[in-house]
Design a protein around this motif. Structure first.
Motif, PDB file in Angstrom:
ATOM      1  N   PRO A 735       3.121   6.617   9.869  1.00  0.00           N
ATOM      2  CA  PRO A 735       2.016   7.444   9.388  1.00  0.00           C
ATOM      3  C   PRO A 735       1.248   8.002  10.579  1.00  0.00           C
ATOM      4  O   PRO A 735       1.685   7.888  11.721  1.00  0.00           O
ATOM      5  N   SER A 736       0.105   8.600  10.288  1.00  0.00           N
ATOM      6  CA  SER A 736      -0.804   9.012  11.352  1.00  0.00           C
ATOM      7  C   SER A 736      -1.296   7.763  12.074  1.00  0.00           C
ATOM      8  O   SER A 736      -1.479   6.713  11.462  1.00  0.00           O
ATOM      9  N   TYR A 737      -1.534   7.898  13.380  1.00  0.00           N
ATOM     10  CA  TYR A 737      -2.060   6.751  14.128  1.00  0.00           C
ATOM     11  C   TYR A 737      -3.465   6.389  13.657  1.00  0.00           C
ATOM     12  O   TYR A 737      -3.982   5.325  14.009  1.00  0.00           O
ATOM     13  N   ALA A 738      -4.074   7.266  12.886  1.00  0.00           N
ATOM     14  CA  ALA A 738      -5.423   6.982  12.402  1.00  0.00           C
ATOM     15  C   ALA A 738      -5.447   5.771  11.472  1.00  0.00           C
ATOM     16  O   ALA A 738      -6.506   5.264  11.139  1.00  0.00           O
ATOM     17  N   THR A 739      -4.267   5.307  11.068  1.00  0.00           N
ATOM     18  CA  THR A 739      -4.203   4.036  10.342  1.00  0.00           C
ATOM     19  C   THR A 739      -4.568   2.886  11.272  1.00  0.00           C
ATOM     20  O   THR A 739      -4.838   1.786  10.825  1.00  0.00           O
TER      21      THR A 739
END
Lengths: 1041, 553
Positions: A735-739
């Motif tokens: 996923p996005s690293y924002a996870t």
């Protein structure tokens, strides 16, 4: 012994005495079976229309009192019922019962080995006899099931010895977890793991090597019958383990009390007959210039009269294998013993590959009292597997790219080292793929497995309505293996070769306790089952690897590495050694219950419920409940008996089951962070484990019907189902690293599988002398991902080159994602303005769907007296296959697709010059001449061009001709009570529109989880064709007759 | 009754033993599921260096700290695109600060705060908030828009982008949390802080506190183009620069454990790591130190070299100090410069392709040795920031004072934190050098020269920004680039001699514009957060030239 016999006969005598009338006669005799002419024990003899009944004793003897004119019925499971009319006086009547093919509509084994009348079962279940499996002569029984069961797919990893196979029922239910069916052996789960390379020190993907699926340890000759519970609704009692359906195996038990010795053997020859085609026009080189030091074939044309070598055919051997199988069975008192010993040895078609198996199984069944029955089995398995590496670095792609004007068999140079083609100015180019002979000779790859299984089954019949079953099972195996890359091997040349060794131990303990109560109230029959199970599995793996395969004195290890001496090689590693020690515990406790209510003999209702407590989840979310209901309505009971419709029933079922997550996946773990600064420190690894994980949920609705016509001569069974899978776990999704993480594991996807399965059985001819029957197994499925909050989820093991097993929202679960051409808004291919080559889309998009339109197995069986011919055809219609090998051949200029290289061309499309999406894009006018610009093939071939659409096949899976020697011959020979001879051919032909040798290929192994890379063909060899022949004999016991 | 009790006891016994039976199998036996904050803090601190240093290889071209020597004449690859103010499509390069913030800090910070709360280690809570604030500022400085409010939300898989100032507001909040906890920690120190920050502040809470104030100063400083700045945020900058580093002894410096066997623990810029073989000092930077008769728009008319040049750089074989002009890709195989004017690498070697043998750093200076400290924030940076704030407020006297402090701070930093290697004046040999600090006399002469330190009335923004650039060269890649973008790369009034690349040398998608932001990390956003990224225009070919919030009025 006599006492015991008397006890046994007591009930029979009671019946007899209670029905004493005038004109009573006593009929007695011996019942034998027509299959082996052996006396049969426990055959029920009933006076028709009365309660008078008895059973045959251990020597097949019966005695029963009846009146003249009454009819005696002889019944036994799997044998045709026989009736005789009682005459006026006492008589001795010997009966021979005819074995019949196991029919639908008889007793069926369901979850936990519970036997049920098939008509009461409200979900799809299909039987396969042990005989039908053994007949195919496959050493991995899974491979024998292909084409024999509607809705069952076997994904074989390769045709190499000891290769793994995955049994998938009704499609893929989990996007990241295991999709293999649950295997139950005599009522308890049998571990069917495939060793995962993620447990190795090098933590590799599951694609370059293969490990046997452990259920293949079973000797097919030990299988009495297999019931396939196709959907979770049949297996619902297994709760969180039920998601993939179940394969319920019942093993053979001693049948006769008398000593019986049987022996059979099997000799097999196999050969690879199908290869990828390569061009024989252009020699090696680049851009039309000769470079005889490369494995790329973009050079000038071969000179006329060039001598070509058929390297591919030369390379493969004729594979040979043999098997000896000895069975002893017999018994005393009320005890039956069966011992089986088999030895199997295979030399594969790939040089130096092989598989050796020893299998011993000992079963004791005993009935010490009227109320107690005990059955205990202990089995030992040993397997030694010698393998070749597969895939991109494997022998096959190297074999295909070896120059045709050079004899690949000369793999050593004068000094005995690896002969390298791409030798420039006296310097070996060690980046060159290994010569295939070198690869399979110098590089070693093997594993050895020793396994013991033990299970005991205690049945206590408290009274006529209460029954208690206790099953205890232990399964333990140790697997050790290693691979060794020779120091000259291109893979690890720079570090002096590599050795990796692992030892993996598995042990499981399983117990289940089942209490069954039966009660009849008027027209209602109630049956209640309450059960409890413990399941405990421990896997430990210790793996180490190291480079620099030198000894302490810096001498190279001996050229010929002794397999048996491999333990000492670890001492030779003097640098870069790394290890990994992994311990995995999986524990669960379940309680379950099943209630069946039958109204008369035509309406059945079953409800089950199970609660599981799973140790892989934290305390507060450990408990899960799974219900199911099913009903069966035998409507033919409501209409007048007729000869056209013998049986007709409708089924309906609904079940909710689940699927476990991975052990420890709920806890994020820290790793050593050796980045800059001080070198120490802990940090989370790439992957986020997820404390909120919970089991995947499945709910299935199934409707079905079973119809039998013309006195059971025509049997049709149709099932329609839909399985909804919610919150399927994506392991290590990106996923996005924002996870907060780079890889993320969570319950994210919803999907469904739906399909129609039909089986049709027709007895064309059925009489004493001649028989001909045909059965059809039809299956069609559809599947789709309905929720996926990510642009794509892919299985990282399956990311082979420019393609992978991908999932996209709204697309089938069997999608292939890969490189496609970059296009403008109007769909024109975008062209690189600097060179005229097409550009690729940086995102992987859907380029194919592997799901077939339908598949059908057709089994025909003819018998005439002792002669029997049977064969299974396997027909697959539709479904895409990715020919990754062909892509590699194009890249190397070996594919026939590159033969038009001298034709200059302009790739139709528009230039990516900023105007591509304007009203006036610039059409491409740049001419390329691939003969002089071979990077057109090398860098601009995208996976989408190698997806072969709608690949069909018709295969002759197996054909067997057997002959049973008749009485005359046997009497002459005197020592045999039965003897038969068979010839079996496997995979003798395939008719397919696939351009490669074999569309059944798999880029990964079942260990990678999820949908995997089935129908992705990269460096895989075709399934060999094989011929088997052998004898089956059983010896006469002197006291016969 | 008795039977019932026995039965109940049995049930309880069985249930509780089942519970234990399952509990025993729950915990992962292979890897730790808990890490002490002492260990996690270390990895976060090292993450600061890794993030900055990895991306410095690209940011350093945007800000013209570096120029590139093309390898064997090939003008391809990531560094080439960066020097042309472009980007690398389909690649994660220059996305390391993104990785550092969301992953390296990410949950490590969040969980460090949680676990330290339980044990009452306020200094670790405070340190975690401090790093978190710094990380948000750094990431926002580089990328502009990015997921802030939805980031780290459990279970979420797509993340909306927030404006850059949202990240600064978050960072400010975390600074305040940090200050509260440093205050608590002052009375209740955990006594183990020095274990976690041994290679940073060595357990000195006061230095941490000054670092937090420095972060706050940076945040307010980002408001310089806004109408409210002079009246409001400038005062905050002045206030917090005052509370930040008081001298070079307070500088935030990451250190390295040179004894650790694995070279990845060493300075990313050192020759052992071998990451900068093709990197050269830019002509722009060299002009700051030496001036040049041939280059118009000189910063300083003085032909005398800045005393720092002999300390920071190595001369060409002919003894002169030279740089490579950005965007020209000079000294390549087809257009070599004269061999005696070749620019040595940052490790002091002339080879175009490789570092010194065995990774030895004897020829390297300042930030480029294997064990060099790596500055994260310095006293001199704070003073220049303060000078700019005063200047914009019109208080030139205080601006001049801070300006001088800034210059002195840089001299002090070089003399204090970096091993003093000085090239002998006028030497022709690049090897001859002496290990001494910059002589005090040279510094005094420099400061006395009005072309460098003019009277307050003649002080210009150009002076302040150029001296700041110089003081941040080689480590303050992000801050330097923030400044240049705030002033629109003004090569006339602020950064004379900055090489504005012409349209031929610029990246093809730029449309003549210079880089204004770094695209979000490819494997994080371009593949897996497509919808949100598209909303902010992330897929536009010139997205990287779109001005960020702090550059706009």
């Amino acid at each position: 012994m006599r006492k015991l016999m008397r006890i046994l006969f007591c009930p029979a005598l009671l019946f007899i005495s209670s029905s004493v009338f005038s004109q009573n006669t006593t009929i007695s005799g011996v019942v034998i079976g027509d299959d082996d002419n052996e006396p049969m024990r426990n055959v029920t003899v009933t006076v028709k229309g009365t309660k008078t009944a008895t059973k045959t004793n251990e020597v097949g003897y019966y005695a029963i009192t009846a009146q003249k004119g009454q009819i005696l019925q002889f019944t036994y499971v799997d044998f045709a019922r026989q009736e005789i009319v009682v005459g006026g006086s006492d008589a001795k009547v010997n009966i021979k019962l005819a074995r019949v093919q196991k029919q639908l509509g008889e007793v069926i084994v369901t979850a936990y080995g519970i036997k049920k009348d098939n008509r009461s079962v409200g979900h799809a279940a299909q039987n396969v006899t042990g005989e039908a499996i053994a007949e195919t002569q496959r050493d991995n029984f899974a491979n024998a099931l292909q084409g024999k069961v509607a809705g069952l797919t076997v994904n074989t990893t390769s045709g190499a010895p000891g290769s793994s196979a995955q049994i998938v029922l009704r499609g893929f239910n989990s996007i990241g977890g295991d999709n293999s069916a649950l295997i139950i052996l005599d009522g308890v789960p049998l571990n069917n793991n495939v060793f995962s390379q993620s447990r190795l020190g090098s933590d590799g993907p599951n694609r370059s090597n293969d490990y046997t699926n452990r259920a293949a340890d079973i000797n097919p000759e030990d299988i009495e019958s297999i019931t396939i519970l196709k959907g979770p609704e049949g297996a619902a009692l297994y709760g969180v383990e039920a998601g993939n359906g179940a394969i319920i195996i019942t093993t053979k038990k001693a049948k006769a009390q008398k000593l019986k010795i049987s022996y059979d053997n099997n000799f097999r020859w196999e050969q690879i007959t199908r290869f990828h085609d390569v061009q024989k026009v252009y020699d090696n080189g680049f851009n039309g210039s000769p470079v005889n030091t490369t494995r790329s074939f973009f050079g000038p044309k071969y000179a006329d009269g060039t001598k070509f070598y058929d390297n591919a055919r030369n390379f493969f051997n004729v594979g040979k294998s043999y098997k000896h199988n000895l069975t002893l069975e017999g018994g005393f008192n009320n005890t039956g013993i069966r011992a089986n010993f088999s030895y199997y040895n295979q030399e594969g078609v790939i040089p130096n590959s092989g598989n050796e198996k020893i299998n011993a199984r000992f079963t004791v069944t005993t009935k010490p009292s009227k109320k107690i029955e005990i059955s205990t089995t202990a089995a030992f398995y040993n397997q030694y597997n010698r393998k070749a590496f597969r895939g991109t670095g494997g022998y096959y792609l190297s074999l295909l790219s070896w120059p045709l004007d050079d004899d690949a068999r000369k793999w050593q140079n004068i000094s005995g080292n690896r002969r390298i083609i791409s030798k420039t100015a006296g310097v070996d180019n060690n980046a060159e793929l290994n010569n295939p002979y070198f690869e399979v000779t110098r590089n070693k790859n093997f594993d050895v497995t020793n396994r013991i299984t033990f299970n005991t089954n205690l049945t206590y019949k408290a009274n006529d309505w209460l029954n208690v079953d206790l099953r205890l099972a232990a399964d333990a195996y140790s697997q050790r293996g290693a691979y060794i890359y020779d120091r000259e091997s291109f893979n690890f040349f720079s570090v002096g070769g590599r050795i990796e060794e692992y030892r993996s131990n598995f042990q499981s303990y399983n117990s289940n306790l089942l209490v069954t109560a039966k009660k009849t109230f008027g027209k209602f029959n109630f049956k209640l089952l309450v059960g409890q199970s413990f399941d405990d599995r421990t896997t430990t793996t210790f793996a180490t690897f190291g480079d620099s395969v030198y000894d302490a004195a810096r001498n190279l290890i001996p050229k010929e590495v002794q397999i048996n001496g491999y333990t000492s090689t670890l001492k030779r590693l003097n640098s870069r050694t790394q290890g990994r020690d992994t311990l995995t515990l999986q524990r669960s406790i379940g309680v379950f219950s099943e209630l069946t209510i039958a109204y008369k003999d035509f309406l059945y209702f079953t409800a089950t419920g199970r609660n599981d407590w799973l140790a892989e989840f934290p305390k507060d979310k450990r408990s899960y409940f799974y219900p199911s209901i099913n009903t069966s309505f035998v409507f033919s009971e409501l209409i007048r008996k007729n000869n056209i419709l013998t049986l007709g029933r409708l089924r309906a079922s609904y079940a909710k089951t689940g699927k476990r997550s991975f052990p420890y996946a709920n806890q994020s773990v820290y790793t050593n962070a050796i980045s800059s600064t001080n070198g120490y420190g802990n940090a989370y690894g790439f992957g986020a484990n997820n404390p909120d994980l919970f089991p995947e949920q499945q709910s299935t609705v199934e409707l079905g019907t079973e119809l039998k016509f013309l006195k059971n001569r025509v049997k049709l069974d149709v099932a329609v189902y839909r399985t909804e899978i919610n919150n399927s776990i994506a392991a290590n999704a990106r996923p996005s690293y924002a996870t907060g993480f780079i890889l993320y594991t969570s319950n994210i996807a919803d999907l469904y599988n739906e399909g129609i399965e039909a089986t049709l059985g027709i007895d064309w001819i059925k009489n004493k002398k001649i028989g001909w029957n045909t059965s059809f197994n039809f299956n069609t499925m559809r599947n789709k991902v309905t929720r996926l909050p990510l642009p794509e989820f892919y299985n990282s093991d399956s990311w082979l080159v420019g393609f992978r097993a991908s999932l996209y929202r709204g697309q089938p679960t069997t999608t292939i994602g890969g490189q496609n051409y970059l296009r403008n808004d109007k769909g024109d291919i975008l062209i690189d303005p600097s060179n005229g080559y097409p550009l690729s889309d940086p995102n992987y998009v859907k380029i194919g769907d592997r799901n077939p339109d339908f598949s059908m197995g057709i089994t025909n069986s003819f018998n005439y007296k002792g002669l029997k011919l049977s064969f299974t055809l396997d027909w697959k219609q539709g479904g895409d296959v990715l020919n990754g090998t062909e892509q590699q051949l194009v890249i190397n200029g070996l594919s026939k697709r590159t033969l038009d290289r001298e034709t200059p061309r302009i790739i139709p499309g528009v230039l990516q010059d900023g105007l591509q999406n304007s009203a006036t894009p610039t059409r491409n006018t740049i001419t390329i001449n691939p003969y002089f610009q071979n990077d057109y093939y090398q860098f601009r071939t995208y996976a989408v061009d190698f997806v072969e659409k709608d690949v069909n096949w018709l295969r002759l899976r197996d054909v067997t001709l057997s002959y049973n020697f008749g009485k005359k011959v046997l009497n002459t020979l005197r020592i045999f009570s039965s003897a038969s001879f068979f010839v079996t051919g496997t995979d003798l032909f395939i008719i397919t529109n696939y351009s490669g040798p074999d569309p059944a290929s798999n880029g990964t192994t079942p260990a990678s989880g999820g949908v995997g890379a089935f129908a992705i063909d990269l460096g895989g060899t075709a399934t060999p064709i094989g011929i088997n022949t052998g004898l089956r004999i059983s010896f006469k016991n002197g006291k016969d007759k | 009754m008795k039977k019932t009790i026995i039965f109940l006891i049995a049930v309880v016994a069985i249930t509780s033993s089942c519970k234990k039976y399952l509990d025993d199998a729950y915990k992962n036996p292979n890897l730790p599921t808990y890490a002490k904050p002492e260990l996690v803090l270390q990895s976060c601190i090292s993450g600061m260096h890794r993030g900055i240093a990895f991306d410095a290889r690209y940011l350093g071209y945007y800000s013209q700290n570096f120029s590139q020597i093309p390898n064997a004449g090939t003008l391809n690859g990531g560094f080439f695109n960066a020097e042309r103010h472009g980007y690398n499509a389909g690649s994660d390069v220059s996305g390391d600060i993104w990785r550092m913030h969301y992953w390296n800090m990410g949950y490590n910070i969040i969980d460090m705060i949680d676990s330290s709360r339980i044990t009452g280690k306020y200094d670790y809570i405070a340190a975690a908030f401090t790093l978190n604030a710094w990380s948000w500022v750094t990431l926002a400085d580089v990328h502009g828009e990015m997921p802030v409010r939805q980031a780290f939300e459990k279970g979420r898989l797509s993340f909306e982008y927030d404006n850059q100032n949202v990240a600064y507001e978050y960072a400010l909040k975390y600074c305040d949390s940090a200050l509260v906890n440093w205050e608590k920690a002052a009375s209740m120190p955990s006594s183990t802080l020095a274990e976690g920050d041994l290679y940073f502040f060595k357990g000195n809470q006061n230095r941490w506190l000054r670092f937090v104030n420095g972060i706050k100063a940076r945040i307010y400083h980002r408001y310089s183009k806004k109408g409210s700045y002079v009246a409001k945020e400038a005062d905050s900058v002045i206030k917090y620069t005052n509370l930040a580093m008081a001298s070079t002894n307070d500088d935030a410096m990451i250190e390295f454990n040179i004894a650790f066997p694995d070279a990845t623990a060493q300075n990313f810029f050192g020759p052992r790591r071998n990451n900068l073989a093709q990197f050269r000092v830019s002509q722009f930077q060299m002009n700051m130190l030496t001036g040049s008769a041939t280059t118009p728009g000189l910063v300083y008319g003085n032909v005398t070299n800045d005393p720092r040049v002999r300390y920071m750089f190595r001369p060409s074989p002919n003894g002169t100090y030279n740089g490579i002009t950005s965007g020209q890709f000079a000294d390549n195989a087809s257009t070599p410069v004269a061999s005696d004017r070749r620019v040595p690498s940052l490790w002091g070697v002339l080879s175009q392709t490789s570092g010194p043998a065995l990774g030895l750093d004897s020829g390297a200076r300042t930030f480029f040795r294997n064990d060099s400290k790596f500055p994260i924030m310095t006293y001199s940076e704070m003073q220049f920031m303060r000078a700019e704030a005063y200047f914009l407020k019109g208080d030139v006297t205080n601006a001049r004072a801070a300006y001088i402090n800034g210059i002195n701070g840089h001299f002090d930093m070089l003399n204090t934190h970096f091993v003093g290697y000085l090239n002998a004046v006028g030497t022709a040999s690049p090897i001859a050098m002496v290990k001494v600090p910059i002589p005090a006399t040279e510094r005094a002469a420099y400061l006395a020269d009005p072309s460098f330190v003019p009277p307050a009335s003649s002080l210009t923004l150009k002076h302040i920004m150029c001296q700041k650039y110089l003081a941040l060269w080689g480590w303050g890649f992000v801050e330097n680039w923030v400044d240049m973008r705030r002033y629109s790369y003004d090569e006339i009034n602020i950064y004379p001699s900055f090489t504005r690349l012409n349209i031929v040398n610029l990246f093809v998608d730029n449309g003549g514009k210079l880089a204004e932001r770094v695209r979000p990390r490819y494997n994080s956003e371009y593949l897996w957060n497509i919808e949100a990224l598209a909303l902010v225009g992330g897929f536009n070919p010139d997205y990287h030239t779109k001005k960020v919030w702090f550059s706009l009025p």
